[in-house]
Write a protein that holds these residues in place. Structure first.
Motif, PDB file in Angstrom:
ATOM      1  N   ILE A 294       0.818  -1.208   0.000  1.00  0.00           N
ATOM      2  CA  ILE A 294       0.000   0.000   0.000  1.00  0.00           C
ATOM      3  C   ILE A 294       0.856   1.263   0.000  1.00  0.00           C
ATOM      4  O   ILE A 294       0.556   2.239  -0.700  1.00  0.00           O
ATOM      5  CB  ILE A 294      -0.945  -0.014   1.224  1.00  0.00           C
ATOM      6  N   VAL A 295       1.935   1.264   0.765  1.00  0.00           N
ATOM      7  CA  VAL A 295       2.772   2.461   0.839  1.00  0.00           C
ATOM      8  C   VAL A 295       3.400   2.757  -0.515  1.00  0.00           C
ATOM      9  O   VAL A 295       3.452   3.906  -0.971  1.00  0.00           O
ATOM     10  CB  VAL A 295       3.851   2.296   1.929  1.00  0.00           C
ATOM     11  N   GLN A 296       3.888   1.715  -1.196  1.00  0.00           N
ATOM     12  CA  GLN A 296       4.456   1.905  -2.529  1.00  0.00           C
ATOM     13  C   GLN A 296       3.391   2.424  -3.496  1.00  0.00           C
ATOM     14  O   GLN A 296       3.658   3.302  -4.323  1.00  0.00           O
ATOM     15  CB  GLN A 296       5.033   0.583  -3.039  1.00  0.00           C
ATOM     16  N   SER A 297       2.176   1.868  -3.401  1.00  0.00           N
ATOM     17  CA  SER A 297       1.102   2.311  -4.288  1.00  0.00           C
ATOM     18  C   SER A 297       0.780   3.781  -4.058  1.00  0.00           C
ATOM     19  O   SER A 297       0.486   4.527  -4.999  1.00  0.00           O
ATOM     20  CB  SER A 297      -0.152   1.456  -4.061  1.00  0.00           C
ATOM     21  N   ALA A 298       0.842   4.217  -2.816  1.00  0.00           N
ATOM     22  CA  ALA A 298       0.553   5.612  -2.515  1.00  0.00           C
ATOM     23  C   ALA A 298       1.544   6.541  -3.199  1.00  0.00           C
ATOM     24  O   ALA A 298       1.175   7.595  -3.726  1.00  0.00           O
ATOM     25  CB  ALA A 298       0.578   5.835  -0.999  1.00  0.00           C
ATOM     26  N   SER A 306      -1.095   9.500   2.182  1.00  0.00           N
ATOM     27  CA  SER A 306      -2.190   8.568   2.462  1.00  0.00           C
ATOM     28  C   SER A 306      -1.689   7.164   2.774  1.00  0.00           C
ATOM     29  O   SER A 306      -2.462   6.319   3.226  1.00  0.00           O
ATOM     30  CB  SER A 306      -3.145   8.501   1.266  1.00  0.00           C
ATOM     31  N   GLY A 307      -0.412   6.895   2.482  1.00  0.00           N
ATOM     32  CA  GLY A 307       0.093   5.538   2.607  1.00  0.00           C
ATOM     33  C   GLY A 307       0.029   4.995   4.013  1.00  0.00           C
ATOM     34  O   GLY A 307      -0.492   3.894   4.254  1.00  0.00           O
ATOM     35  N   ILE A 308       0.555   5.739   5.003  1.00  0.00           N
ATOM     36  CA  ILE A 308       0.604   5.249   6.384  1.00  0.00           C
ATOM     37  C   ILE A 308      -0.799   5.067   6.970  1.00  0.00           C
ATOM     38  O   ILE A 308      -1.117   4.006   7.526  1.00  0.00           O
ATOM     39  CB  ILE A 308       1.456   6.183   7.263  1.00  0.00           C
ATOM     40  N   PRO A 309      -1.702   6.085   6.849  1.00  0.00           N
ATOM     41  CA  PRO A 309      -3.069   5.864   7.375  1.00  0.00           C
ATOM     42  C   PRO A 309      -3.760   4.658   6.723  1.00  0.00           C
ATOM     43  O   PRO A 309      -4.455   3.897   7.398  1.00  0.00           O
ATOM     44  CB  PRO A 309      -3.790   7.168   7.042  1.00  0.00           C
ATOM     45  N   ALA A 310      -3.555   4.506   5.410  1.00  0.00           N
ATOM     46  CA  ALA A 310      -4.185   3.371   4.730  1.00  0.00           C
ATOM     47  C   ALA A 310      -3.635   2.057   5.248  1.00  0.00           C
ATOM     48  O   ALA A 310      -4.370   1.077   5.435  1.00  0.00           O
ATOM     49  CB  ALA A 310      -3.976   3.486   3.226  1.00  0.00           C
ATOM     50  N   ALA A 311      -2.325   1.998   5.489  1.00  0.00           N
ATOM     51  CA  ALA A 311      -1.722   0.769   5.996  1.00  0.00           C
ATOM     52  C   ALA A 311      -2.244   0.441   7.385  1.00  0.00           C
ATOM     53  O   ALA A 311      -2.493  -0.722   7.723  1.00  0.00           O
ATOM     54  CB  ALA A 311      -0.199   0.910   5.998  1.00  0.00           C
TER      55      ALA A 311
END
Length: 331
Positions: A294-298, A306-311
């Motif tokens: 997810i972090v890479q996708s962000a 948005s990566g960290i909150p999504a993770a």
């Protein structure tokens, strides 16, 4: 002339098994019967475009036990030869007197399966005469430099013995003119090459064998000059299409958006408390691209924040952690 050990006999050109036992009988008992004979009459002709056409009349004589065990047989007629469709068309099924035999047909894994009989049990000798047509039954083989009609008569899938198996192949006059003079007959199980006698009486070939064990077949091979028939190439299996990298990125972005919406909904619900009125649940579903977290996708979609909150929300959804709302109290 080609032999069974040189041909991929994985294409079983005939098969069958017992149909429907009594509910109280053991399943293995359905195969406990025999065949007196399997006689096949073939008429091989050629259409205007060179397509090989085969008219078939099979006379199958089964001998069932003298008690209620079987209701008939299932005749599995091949409808594919090494990836080439045979376009099987069933014309009729009758008994030895020409009276119709009830049957149901279904297509299964490259075979046209004919369930011959009714719900009534059958005993003793039963005769089934099946008439059908097929196309594309001749192949061109590089190692023999000829076209060949290479055919298993009864096939290698029967679990019952046969008292006699015979084949009569009648050639149309224009087809007979293209004979190379090579013809052979083989008998045995898959891969075996014991020869049997085949005779040519002016374009009418006959071959037979007796006392065949279960899974043994008679095979006839008749050679023609190359190019006598139109021999279609097998249809290759579909090639999987690679998904462009940018589509993975787009998919990742969509996943992040859905995940962000889910996170916002969770936070909003927690803040609202248990007294909030329900407006219905909206469950966002997503899948991240394979090999990209997810972090890479962000970062790929330009939303690194948005990566960290999504993770974190993803971990909560998978129950790897809990998100708790703690009411703040004054001193």
């Amino acid at each position: 002339m080609r032999t069974p050990t040189r041909l991929a006999l994985a294409v079983t050109l005939a098969a069958g098994f017992a149909l429907a036992l009594a509910p109280s009988a053991a399943l293995a008992d359905t195969s406990d019967f025999t065949f007196d004979s399997f006689d096949a009459d073939y008429t091989l002709s050629r259409e205007a475009d060179g397509t090989a056409t085969l008219q078939v009349v099979e006379t199958i004589v089964a001998r069932f036990p003298d008690f209620d065990q079987n209701r008939g047989i299932i005749r599995a007629i091949p409808d594919d030869y090494d990836g080439v469709p045979l376009n099987t068309q069933v014309i009729s099924v009758v008994d030895e007197n020409g009276d119709p035999v009830p049957y149901e047909s279904a297509y299964s894994d490259g075979f046209v399966e004919l369930a011959l009989g009714t719900d009534a049990f059958v005993r003793g000798v039963q005769t089934y005469v099946i008439t059908y047509t097929q196309q594309n039954v001749v192949r061109s083989f590089d190692d023999t430099a000829s076209d060949e009609f290479y055919w298993d008569v009864n096939g290698t899938a029967w679990q019952q013995p046969f008292g006699r198996v015979s084949a009569t192949v009648t050639l149309a006059p224009d087809v007979a003119e293209a004979l190379t003079g090579n013809a052979a007959c083989y008998v045995g199980a898959f891969g075996e090459n014991e020869q049997c006698t085949i005779q040519d009486a002016g374009g009418v070939f006959t071959a037979s064998a007796t006392d065949l064990a279960p899974r043994e077949t008679v095979t006839v091979a008749i050679g023609f000059e190359p190019g006598t028939f139109l021999t279609p190439e097998p249809t290759p299996p579909p090639v999987p299409q690679e998904v462009p990298f940018w589509m993975h990125a787009v998919s990742g972005g969509a996943g992040l958006a859905s995940l962000g919406a889910l996170g916002a909904a969770i936070v909003s619900r927690v803040r609202a408390g248990t007294s909030a009125k329900s407006r219905g649940a909206i469950i966002a579903q997503y899948s991240e691209p394979e090999g990209i977290d997810i972090v890479q996708s962000a970062h790929l979609v330009g939303r690194p924040a948005s990566g960290i909150p999504a993770a974190v929300v993803r971990l909560a959804v998978r129950k790897n952690l809990r998100i708790l709302a703690i009411e703040s109290r004054g001193p």
